[in-house]
Scaffold this motif. Structure first.
Motif, PDB file in Angstrom:
ATOM      1  N   ILE A  83       0.368  12.593  -3.528  1.00  0.00           N
ATOM      2  CA  ILE A  83       1.813  12.601  -3.268  1.00  0.00           C
ATOM      3  C   ILE A  83       2.100  11.361  -2.434  1.00  0.00           C
ATOM      4  N   GLU A  84       2.971  10.487  -2.924  1.00  0.00           N
ATOM      5  CA  GLU A  84       3.284   9.271  -2.175  1.00  0.00           C
ATOM      6  C   GLU A  84       4.178   9.660  -0.994  1.00  0.00           C
ATOM      7  N   VAL A  85       3.601   9.686   0.202  1.00  0.00           N
ATOM      8  CA  VAL A  85       4.399  10.054   1.371  1.00  0.00           C
ATOM      9  C   VAL A  85       4.923   8.828   2.111  1.00  0.00           C
ATOM     10  N   GLY A  86       4.363   7.663   1.816  1.00  0.00           N
ATOM     11  CA  GLY A  86       4.867   6.455   2.472  1.00  0.00           C
ATOM     12  C   GLY A  86       4.435   5.219   1.721  1.00  0.00           C
ATOM     13  N   GLN A  87       5.103   4.118   2.010  1.00  0.00           N
ATOM     14  CA  GLN A  87       4.730   2.854   1.384  1.00  0.00           C
ATOM     15  C   GLN A  87       5.070   1.704   2.328  1.00  0.00           C
ATOM     16  N   VAL A  88       4.160   0.751   2.424  1.00  0.00           N
ATOM     17  CA  VAL A  88       4.434  -0.461   3.201  1.00  0.00           C
ATOM     18  C   VAL A  88       4.423  -1.635   2.231  1.00  0.00           C
ATOM     19  N   HIS A 139       0.847  -1.194   0.000  1.00  0.00           N
ATOM     20  CA  HIS A 139       0.000   0.000   0.000  1.00  0.00           C
ATOM     21  C   HIS A 139       0.878   1.238   0.000  1.00  0.00           C
ATOM     22  N   GLU A 140       0.444   2.236  -0.724  1.00  0.00           N
ATOM     23  CA  GLU A 140       1.081   3.543  -0.621  1.00  0.00           C
ATOM     24  C   GLU A 140       0.174   4.454   0.198  1.00  0.00           C
ATOM     25  N   PHE A 141       0.777   5.352   0.941  1.00  0.00           N
ATOM     26  CA  PHE A 141       0.008   6.391   1.622  1.00  0.00           C
ATOM     27  C   PHE A 141       0.129   7.635   0.762  1.00  0.00           C
TER      28      PHE A 141
HETATM   29 MG    MG Z   1       7.185   3.765  -3.248  1.00  0.00          MG
END
Ligand code: MG
Ligand code: ATP
Ligand code: MG
Ligand code: MG
Length: 559
Positions: free
Chosen positions: A404-409, A208-210
């Motif tokens: 805007i992709e601020v995080g990714q798990v 998942h991306e945040f």
């Molecule tokens: Mg990424």
């Protein structure tokens, strides 16, 4: 902090090269300065915000059971050769050679390095699970560094890596991190959506991306208002190529295809106007709505049908499954008159093919979604719904937005541990590769994302949780003794509870107010004409609300 002493070089003019509003405001407000393309210094104000963001991240990571460490930015090439990424990563990886001709990389990410550390240590199931994180400078020689901190070449990242004995355990930690990320971005004050993302070249399945919602964002996400479901459709490049806008889905035109027998007939029936923006096509199979997102991909000539979004619970008018069709090389369908027509043709062709089993597209479709056999269907079962501006009174329930992709798990699985021989002994005493997860947050990118969402035409409007100071105390006229005396007194008193920035400069009120609006502290206290009566003015930056209060009441008013 007295503002007369603060290193805060503000600018009245918008810097010429700054496109993004966050970039403009960070430079104008004296939060940062550029040193080279994509490389910045954080000045004291910017550093304070970064510090606050990092504190929130640390608190939530620690609370989630992760442990902080710090790895080197310089990494030996040999580690990257073990996983093959020395070759694969390409020019984005910054490389250097030492005086003995040994090759190194500047860390773009730390999977190899962390795996090299734990492979000798986490050798029994009894020592698992472990989650290790760092907040550190990363280097990526981005093709297009831009938008200030949003896409830098040197930037701050929080990256963590978890190690597990079983897939179930990884699944549990993934959820744990997902929840921690939600708490982090909630506390930072971002409007965001966790979206299903493409696992791409790294392999593995769940990720998942945040995505912080903002027009400047380079990702396009698809979501519905009525459910928590959302996904990155990763078609931003396609949108650019076709000059399309990632706006809300407009009208949905329901077309009955009962009497149409061929693809050409269906296309004609759809009567696609060249000006129509088509981003996807909905159709009805056995009472279930299926939505296909179509995009071109120059790199692949074959048709790949990816069930990027399938199986998720989407509340639309009807239950829906979403299929992502990609890999369609524009131009292979004969004479094409407009980019939009290309998309429409592909949509029609591949949807029909996929559902009716006319050609290999169906093979891909059934391959990715094996539990559903659609081969018995004919055109008569289809109901096309084309989005675009053809029946413009009905607005669609599926929306597109920029993020805007601020995080990714990410569930990495055993890709790195297998390549690098990082094994542990399981309960039966057999060696197995460590099962890994990784979790990133763009710390400096987040700072900019906050500004993209929290500003007005006068400047930044910091959420309380990350603001560089809590309170902006202003002595309006420094020639007025009563004002200076009261402001000095309030500075001393409030400083025991708050981070106070005290504007004690010998400047005109207009200059002070403009700077205060620009740097955007949540609460402003103006000490002015009524100082001798013990009355000050409190202004809330976010709402513009102003109220007068006595000094005695002040502590209560500003909490
Ligand atoms: Mg990424
Ligand atoms: P993007 O798709 O924007 O290039 P990414 O998917 O390559 O990002 P990851 O490898 O997932 O990035 O890194 C974790 C996080 O680091 C990202 O979610 C993002 O917030 C941040 N990040 C990545 N690249 C940059 C960059 N060039 N500048 C600032 N932050 C970045
Ligand atoms: Mg990237
Ligand atoms: Mg990405």
């Amino acid at each position: 902090m007295k503002q007369s002493r603060l290193f805060m070089p503000t600018l009245r003019e918008v810097p010429a090269d700054a496109e993004a509003i966050s970039h403009q405001l960070l430079v104008r407000g004296g939060f940062m300065r550029q040193n080279a393309a994509g490389i910045y210094s954080y000045l004291p104000l910017g550093h304070r915000v970064l510090h606050n963001i990092q504190t929130i991240i640390r608190e939530e990571m620690n609370r989630a059971g992760a442990q902080e460490l710090l790895m080197p930015a310089i990494q030996p090439a040999e580690l990257w050769e073990e996983t093959g990424r020395w070759g694969i990563y390409g020019p984005e990886l910054m490389r250097l050679t030492d005086r003995h001709d040994r090759r190194f990389a500047l860390g773009a990410t730390h999977e190899e390095l962390i795996t090299s550390i734990v492979r000798d240590e986490l050798n029994s199931y009894k020592k698992l699970p472990v989650n290790l994180y760092q907040i550190q400078t990363k280097y990526r020689d981005e093709r297009r560094p831009r938008f200030g901190l949003l896409r830098g070449r040197e930037f701050l990242m929080k990256d963590s890596y978890s190690f597990h004995a079983t897939q179930d355990d990884l699944d549990e930690e993934y959820t744990n991190m997902y929840n921690a990320y939600s708490r982090i971005f909630d506390r930072i004050g971002l409007k965001y959506r966790p979206v299903v993302a493409d696992s791409g070249a790294i392999g593995g399945k769940d990720t998942h991306e945040f995505q912080a919602l903002a027009e400047i964002g380079e990702d396009t996400i698809v979501y519905t208002d009525s459910s928590t479901y959302a996904a990155n459709i990763e078609m931003a490049e396609t949108l650019d190529r076709y000059d399309m806008q990632a706006a809300d889905v407009l009208a949905l035109d329901k077309v009955d295809t009962k009497d149409n027998k061929t693809i050409e007939d269906v296309a004609r029936f759809l009567n696609v106007d060249p000006k129509t923006t088509i981003k996807s096509v909905l159709f009805n199979v056995d009472g279930e709505t299926v939505m296909a997102i179509v995009r071109g991909d120059h790199e692949a000539n074959d048709v790949k049908v990816k069930n990027a979004l399938g199986g998720l619970d989407i509340q639309m008018e009807e239950e829906a499954t979403i299929i992502d069709l990609f890999g369609c090389e524009p131009g292979t369908l004969g004479p094409i008159h407009s980019p939009v027509k290309v998309v429409a043709d592909y949509a029609v062709k591949y949807l029909v093919d996929a559902v009716c089993g006319a050609n290999e597209a169906n093979t891909h479709y059934t391959h990715v979604n094996a539990e559903r056999d659609l081969s018995h269907l004919t055109y008569h079962d289809l109901r096309f719904v084309v989005e675009g501006d053809m029946a413009p009174d009905e607005s669609g329930p599926v929306r597109f937005a920029r993020g805007i992709e601020v995080g990714q798990v990410f569930k990495l699985g055993t890709r790195y541990s297998e390549a690098m021989g990082a094994t542990f002994l399981n309960e039966e005493g057999r060696a197995e590769p460590l099962i890994m997860g990784c979790y990133g947050i763009g710390v400096s990118r987040t700072l900019s994302a906050v500004i993209e969402q929290h500003h007005d035409d006068r400047g930044i409007v910091w959420p309380k949780s990350v603001a560089p100071f809590d309170v902006h105390l202003i002595a309006i006229n420094t020639k007025d003794e009563a004002q200076v005396e009261l402001a000095n007194r309030l500075y001393d008193e409030l400083s025991s509870t708050y981070d106070v920035l005290y504007d004690d400069r010998k400047e005109r009120a207009g200059v002070k107010f403009a700077d205060a609006d620009l740097i955007g502290l949540p609460i402003r206290i103006n000490v002015g004409k009524k100082a001798s009566e013990g009355i000050v003015e409190v202004k809330v930056r976010a709402t513009g609300e102003v109220l007068e209060t006595t000094v005695d009441e002040l502590p209560r008013v500003i909490t």
